[in-house]
Motif scaffolding. Structure first.
Motif, short mmCIF file in Angstrom:
data_model
loop_
_atom_site.label_atom_id
_atom_site.label_comp_id
_atom_site.label_asym_id
_atom_site.label_seq_id
_atom_site.Cartn_x
_atom_site.Cartn_y
_atom_site.Cartn_z
N GLY A 54 0.99 -1.04 -0.09
CA GLY A 54 0.05 0.29 0.11
C GLY A 54 0.54 1.30 0.05
O GLY A 54 0.10 2.64 0.55
N PHE A 55 2.13 0.72 -0.14
CA PHE A 55 2.55 2.19 -0.59
C PHE A 55 4.16 2.25 -1.47
O PHE A 55 4.79 2.92 -1.84
N GLY A 82 -1.05 9.82 17.69
CA GLY A 82 -0.52 10.61 18.34
C GLY A 82 0.68 11.62 17.90
O GLY A 82 1.00 10.79 16.69
N GLU A 83 2.49 11.50 18.45
CA GLU A 83 3.00 12.38 17.56
C GLU A 83 3.92 11.65 16.72
O GLU A 83 4.35 10.83 15.61
N LEU A 84 4.01 9.85 16.98
CA LEU A 84 4.73 9.38 15.95
C LEU A 84 3.42 8.85 15.14
O LEU A 84 4.15 8.79 13.98
N LYS A 85 2.44 8.72 14.87
CA LYS A 85 1.84 7.96 14.24
C LYS A 85 1.67 9.29 13.04
O LYS A 85 1.68 9.03 12.01
N PHE A 93 0.30 -1.89 4.82
CA PHE A 93 0.81 -0.85 5.79
C PHE A 93 -0.19 -0.28 6.70
O PHE A 93 -0.03 -0.02 7.78
N GLN A 94 -1.11 0.34 5.99
CA GLN A 94 -2.07 1.43 6.95
C GLN A 94 -3.07 0.19 7.57
O GLN A 94 -3.58 1.48 8.98
N ALA A 95 -3.45 -1.04 7.66
CA ALA A 95 -4.26 -0.87 8.20
C ALA A 95 -3.57 -2.05 9.82
O ALA A 95 -3.69 -1.10 11.04
N LEU A 96 -2.10 -1.64 9.86
CA LEU A 96 -0.96 -2.11 10.43
C LEU A 96 -1.12 -0.84 11.93
O LEU A 96 -0.66 -0.57 12.64
N VAL A 97 -0.43 0.14 10.65
CA VAL A 97 -0.21 1.59 11.36
C VAL A 97 -1.65 2.01 12.42
O VAL A 97 -1.70 1.76 13.53
N GLU A 98 -3.44 1.09 11.66
CA GLU A 98 -4.34 2.04 12.66
C GLU A 98 -4.69 1.10 13.57
O GLU A 98 -5.05 1.46 14.89
N LYS A 156 13.87 3.82 3.50
CA LYS A 156 13.86 2.54 4.39
C LYS A 156 13.45 2.15 5.55
O LYS A 156 13.77 1.32 6.72
N TYR A 157 12.97 3.84 6.83
CA TYR A 157 11.93 3.43 7.89
C TYR A 157 11.40 2.02 6.90
O TYR A 157 11.08 1.14 8.08
N PHE A 158 10.98 2.10 5.91
CA PHE A 158 9.68 1.34 6.11
C PHE A 158 9.55 0.33 5.80
O PHE A 158 9.42 -1.08 5.98
N TYR A 159 11.06 -0.38 5.58
CA TYR A 159 11.92 -1.81 5.39
C TYR A 159 11.73 -2.08 6.37
O TYR A 159 12.28 -3.46 7.73
N VAL A 160 12.04 -0.99 8.23
CA VAL A 160 11.69 -1.99 9.18
C VAL A 160 10.39 -1.65 10.33
O VAL A 160 10.02 -2.56 10.94
N MET A 161 9.71 -0.30 9.46
CA MET A 161 8.23 0.04 10.56
C MET A 161 7.37 -1.51 10.25
O MET A 161 6.87 -2.00 10.79
N ARG A 162 7.54 -1.97 8.80
CA ARG A 162 6.42 -3.13 8.79
C ARG A 162 6.63 -4.23 9.23
O ARG A 162 5.56 -4.79 10.14
N PRO A 163 7.70 -4.50 9.62
CA PRO A 163 8.53 -5.87 10.51
C PRO A 163 7.92 -5.72 11.36
O PRO A 163 7.57 -6.75 11.95
N VAL A 164 8.08 -4.65 11.99
CA VAL A 164 8.04 -4.45 13.62
C VAL A 164 6.48 -4.69 14.13
O VAL A 164 5.89 -5.47 14.80
#
Length: 266
Positions: A32-33, A194-197, A183-188, A158-166
């Motif tokens: 999705g990105f 908040g600030e991180l999101k 990815f967006q389903a995981l984020v939501e 490169k952030y997404f290469y770590v963010m998605r598996p986490v």
């Protein structure tokens, strides 16, 4: 592009004398990105004729395009195609292979024929191992965090290469099920407002706008979160005790049924 991909799949069937059972998108488009110039990462499962399996010689169980065995039609530079032979896919399925699960639940499906993939999805709940999948995503996150996010300057993508598996690992911790591929389903689901999101959402907008290769100062709020969650998941996964019944006979039956269904043999 969908028609082009489907045409390439038909040509693969002719050139390799196989039947494609399933083909989907894997990678940034499925997550999705995609950026403006993202490849089309097409992954497929295929089956050979019966005699291919009745051989004393080991044969290659992967088709990759472009490959050593060229096919008749030219492949677009943006098109990356790779497939697994069915018995290979089922052996990986038995091991709860996360990339294969992602294929099965991709939101972009280019082709599906016969019943094999539906049968695999029906068996998934009995085969899914949170331990195996968590280790996969955790090791991916660890390696990418070490390789890409330690410098003072970081590329956005490169952030997404770590963010998605986490986030996938956090989903498994929370639900003990296969994480969604988007990815967006995981984020939501995983991240509170908040600030991180907000920082991640802003980064996602920029990546999809084509800024993914830009080098810029490391975003500390994201780095701190990723480092903290990698440490947490590393401790958590070591405490999981999860066993599943051996599914080999069910998968053998699925394989034989598929040969009969596709090629009309018993």
């Amino acid at each position: 592009m969908r028609e082009h991909i489907q045409e390439a799949l038909r040509q693969i069937e002719k050139d390799f004398d196989v039947k494609v059972l399933y083909a989907c998108e894997s990678g940034s488009r499925a997550w999705g990105f995609p950026s403006k110039d993202s490849d089309y990462d097409v992954r497929f499962i295929y089956v050979h004729r019966k005699n291919w399996y009745l051989s004393i010689d080991h044969k290659r169980d992967v088709i990759e395009i472009p490959a050593r065995d060229s096919i008749s039609m030219p492949i677009d530079d943006l098109l990356d195609m790779s497939g697994w032979e069915l018995s290979k896919a089922l052996r990986l399925f038995r091991k709860s292979n996360p990339p294969l699960f992602e294929w099965l639940y991709s939101s972009i499906v280019y082709h599906q024929a016969y019943s094999a993939v539906d049968k695999m999805r029906a068996l998934e709940k009995n085969i899914f191992s949170p331990v195996s999948c968590l280790y996969h995503y955790l090791n991916m996150a660890k390696g990418n965090f070490r390789d890409y996010l330690q410098g003072e300057q970081v590329k956005i993508k490169k952030y997404f290469y770590v963010m998605r598996p986490v986030l996938a690992g956090k989903w498994i911790e929370k639900y003990h099920t296969v994480p969604p591929i988007e990815f967006q389903a995981l984020v939501e689901d995983i991240l509170p407002n908040g600030e991180l999101k907000e920082a991640i959402d802003h980064l996602l907008v920029r990546k999809m706008a084509g800024e993914e290769l830009s080098l810029e100062p490391r975003i500390e709020i994201i780095n701190e979160y990723l480092n903290r969650e990698i440490i947490h998941l590393d401790k958590y996964v070591k405490g999981i005790n999860h066993e599943i019944p051996d599914p080999t006979e069910e998968l053998n039956a699925l394989f034989r049924e598929t040969l009969e269904e596709v090629w009309g043999i018993k």
